[in-house]
Design an enzyme around this catalytic site. Structure first.
Site, PDB file in Angstrom:
ATOM      1  N   SER A 166      41.949  51.000  -6.485  1.00 17.08           N
ATOM      2  CA  SER A 166      42.114  49.950  -7.310  1.00 17.08           C
ATOM      3  C   SER A 166      41.232  48.852  -7.069  1.00 17.08           C
ATOM      4  O   SER A 166      40.580  48.300  -7.940  1.00 17.08           O
ATOM      5  CB  SER A 166      43.758  49.319  -7.003  1.00 17.08           C
ATOM      6  OG  SER A 166      44.666  50.439  -7.474  1.00 17.08           O
ATOM      7  N   ASN A 216      44.338  60.906 -14.854  1.00 16.26           N
ATOM      8  CA  ASN A 216      45.397  60.964 -13.914  1.00 16.26           C
ATOM      9  C   ASN A 216      46.819  61.755 -14.190  1.00 16.26           C
ATOM     10  O   ASN A 216      47.485  62.325 -13.555  1.00 16.26           O
ATOM     11  CB  ASN A 216      45.815  59.962 -13.133  1.00 16.26           C
ATOM     12  CG  ASN A 216      45.817  58.723 -13.822  1.00 16.26           C
ATOM     13  OD1 ASN A 216      45.033  58.423 -14.596  1.00 16.26           O
ATOM     14  ND2 ASN A 216      47.229  57.933 -13.579  1.00 16.26           N
ATOM     15  N   GLN A 243      40.696  60.530  -9.283  1.00 16.94           N
ATOM     16  CA  GLN A 243      41.006  62.005  -9.705  1.00 16.94           C
ATOM     17  C   GLN A 243      40.219  63.191  -9.599  1.00 16.94           C
ATOM     18  O   GLN A 243      40.446  64.365  -9.509  1.00 16.94           O
ATOM     19  CB  GLN A 243      42.109  61.872 -10.965  1.00 16.94           C
ATOM     20  CG  GLN A 243      43.496  61.185 -11.183  1.00 16.94           C
ATOM     21  CD  GLN A 243      44.141  61.689 -10.162  1.00 16.94           C
ATOM     22  OE1 GLN A 243      44.364  62.856  -9.661  1.00 16.94           O
ATOM     23  NE2 GLN A 243      45.222  60.817  -9.542  1.00 16.94           N
ATOM     24  N   SER A 262      38.987  56.950  -3.757  1.00 18.51           N
ATOM     25  CA  SER A 262      39.977  56.761  -3.004  1.00 18.51           C
ATOM     26  C   SER A 262      40.350  57.906  -2.006  1.00 18.51           C
ATOM     27  O   SER A 262      40.355  58.838  -2.236  1.00 18.51           O
ATOM     28  CB  SER A 262      41.298  56.346  -3.851  1.00 18.51           C
ATOM     29  OG  SER A 262      42.413  56.056  -2.738  1.00 18.51           O
ATOM     30  N   HIS A 319      43.107  58.688  -0.340  1.00 22.42           N
ATOM     31  CA  HIS A 319      44.602  59.561  -0.133  1.00 22.42           C
ATOM     32  C   HIS A 319      44.732  60.409  -1.206  1.00 22.42           C
ATOM     33  O   HIS A 319      45.850  61.199  -1.049  1.00 22.42           O
ATOM     34  CB  HIS A 319      45.588  58.201  -0.298  1.00 22.42           C
ATOM     35  CG  HIS A 319      45.813  57.605  -1.405  1.00 22.42           C
ATOM     36  ND1 HIS A 319      47.139  58.150  -2.189  1.00 22.42           N
ATOM     37  CD2 HIS A 319      45.292  56.481  -2.144  1.00 22.42           C
ATOM     38  CE1 HIS A 319      47.162  57.371  -3.333  1.00 22.42           C
ATOM     39  NE2 HIS A 319      46.104  56.306  -3.332  1.00 22.42           N
ATOM     40  N   CYS A 369      52.746  55.310 -11.342  1.00 23.06           N
ATOM     41  CA  CYS A 369      52.789  53.763 -11.737  1.00 23.06           C
ATOM     42  C   CYS A 369      53.559  53.448 -12.771  1.00 23.06           C
ATOM     43  O   CYS A 369      54.367  52.383 -12.934  1.00 23.06           O
ATOM     44  CB  CYS A 369      51.586  53.403 -12.069  1.00 23.06           C
ATOM     45  SG  CYS A 369      50.204  53.843 -10.753  1.00 23.06           S
TER      46      CYS A 369
END
Ligand SMILES: *Cc1c(COP(=O)(O)O)cnc(C)c1O
Length: 390
Positions: free
Chosen positions: A72, A151, A179, A199, A201, A325
């Site tokens: 983000s 995503n 993604q 990202s 994770h 989300c």
């Protein structure tokens, strides 16, 4: 009872090999990478190594990789940075309706501060129309940003073609590849990308670490001001264990790429076949060809995805509704709405994502449980083909 995790797009477990690389950097090699004595230099060289590992996964130079606190943050940085650095040139940004909220909410913020945002639509299969992009470009356009892989429905977008259009008009191009990383081939040089968000994770690395690829020669202002970390571009003492973990995860993603894609897609396809064969009144959302290898997005008519999720949880099965989300709000998914799916059907939608630890037995178990759960909920539902409702 078997435990089955089918939500790899929400996050992934840290792989053992990744954890083992990280562990020494918590207690023994705890030095601050900015310190000039030996433990500091050790931490610095660990960061350099991780930067090389992440760069190699996307064919960038290590000096083009800036570690951030998450994906983000990378998205926010590009939007604020380009908006600020290019405000003399223009105030128009082109993105898509189906971006992650890290993009959409930042765009909304910029819109409140004088920027104009065009959100390109997607068709019923999840694809963008490149003619729409051409038509949206004006001489005030400063950035084109399109996610590499969606995503929720997993659609893979033709970023190389999008970048070619941007280049033709001299406009910078960004892709949120959170993604896409590890799931589709990425070569920033070949694709002609200026900025790319990542990202850790989502690729079996730790949470709280991301990175921005910024092509050499581009300058945008910092998002986080302070010390001279990250080549002076992102202040804050580096999360050395996290970054080391990201580096290892990136290396594994590169080495295991073909095997990962084959495994995730084989089990995803098996799940899709079984659901379609064994459960009536279902609908798969998004096209199947250009798709994230693990993603399956299914609408179960006449019932609610939220209820399916909660009942599956009792069988120790983890899935999500639309996106992690939006699952905490009752707002229907903006991506499914953009496909033209009605609100009732959106509410009956579940996202499954397979990954490296998914097995065939997991899929069999999930389908067995899903059959029971769907039957239970449909028996209770006032809606259905034989209940005078459609
Ligand atoms: C998960 C995700 C993000 C956010 O990444 P974080 O590291 O969780 O902040 C951004 N974009 C997409 C497409 C994602 O899937």
């Amino acid at each position: 009872m078997r435990e089955v995790y089918l939500d790899y797009s929400a996050t992934t477990p840290v792989k053992q090999e990744v954890l083992q690389e990280m562990l020494p950097y918590f207690c023994e090699k705890f030095g601050n990478a900015s310190s000039l004595y030996t433990p500091g230099l050790e931490a610095k060289s660990a960061l350099d190594h991780a930067r090389e590992q992440v760069a190699e996964l996307i064919n960038a130079k290590p000096t083009e990789i800036y570690f951030t606190g998450c994906g983000s943050e990378a998205d926010n940085w590009v939007l604020y940075g380009v908006a600020d650095a290019y405000k003399e040139k223009g105030n128009h940004i082109i993105t898509t309706v189906e971006e992650h909220h890290a993009m959409l909410h930042t765009c909304e913020y910029l819109a409140k501060h004088g920027y104009e945002i065009t959100y390109l639509p997607i068709d019923a299969e999840g694809r963008l129309n490149l003619q729409d992009l051409e038509n949206a470009i004006t001489d005030r356009t400063i950035l084109i940003s399109c996610m590499l892989v969606n995503n929720e429905i997993g659609t893979v977008h033709p970023i190389k073609d999008i970048a070619a259009i941007a280049k033709k008009h001299g406009i910078l191009v960004h892709t949120d590849a959170v993604q896409g990383l590890g799931n589709v081939p990425i070569d920033v040089k070949d694709m002609g990308i200026d900025f790319l968000s990542m990202s850790a994770h989502k690729i079996y690395g730790p949470k709280g670490v991301g990175a921005l690829y910024m092509r050499k020669g581009i300058r945008i202002p910092n998002l986080i001001h302070g010390g001279a970390q990250e080549m002076g571009k992102r202040a804050g003492t580096e999360n050395v264990p996290g970054i080391v973990g990201f580096g290892k995860a990136a290396e594994l993603a590169r080495l295991n790429f073909a095997q990962h894609v084959e495994h995730a897609s084989r089990l995803r396809n098996l799940l899709a076949e079984k659901i379609v064969a064994e459960i009536p009144d279902v609908m798969i959302n998004g096209e199947m060809e250009e798709r994230h290898p693990g993603n399956l997005n299914v609408t179960f008519k006449y019932i609610e995805g939220e209820s399916i999720l909660l009942l599956l949880d009792q069988y120790h099965i983890c899935v999500s509704t639309g996106s992690a989300c939006s699952s905490k709000s009752l707002k229907p998914s903006h991506v499914l709405a953009a496909l033209g799916v009605s609100d009732e059907l959106i509410h009956g939608t579940v996202r499954f994502t397979t990954g490296d630890f998914t097995t065939e037995e997991d899929i069999d178990y999930v389908v067995e449980c899903l059959k029971k759960v769907v039957k239970t909920l449909r028996d209770l539902s006032p809606l259905g083909p034989d209940k005078g409702w459609k």
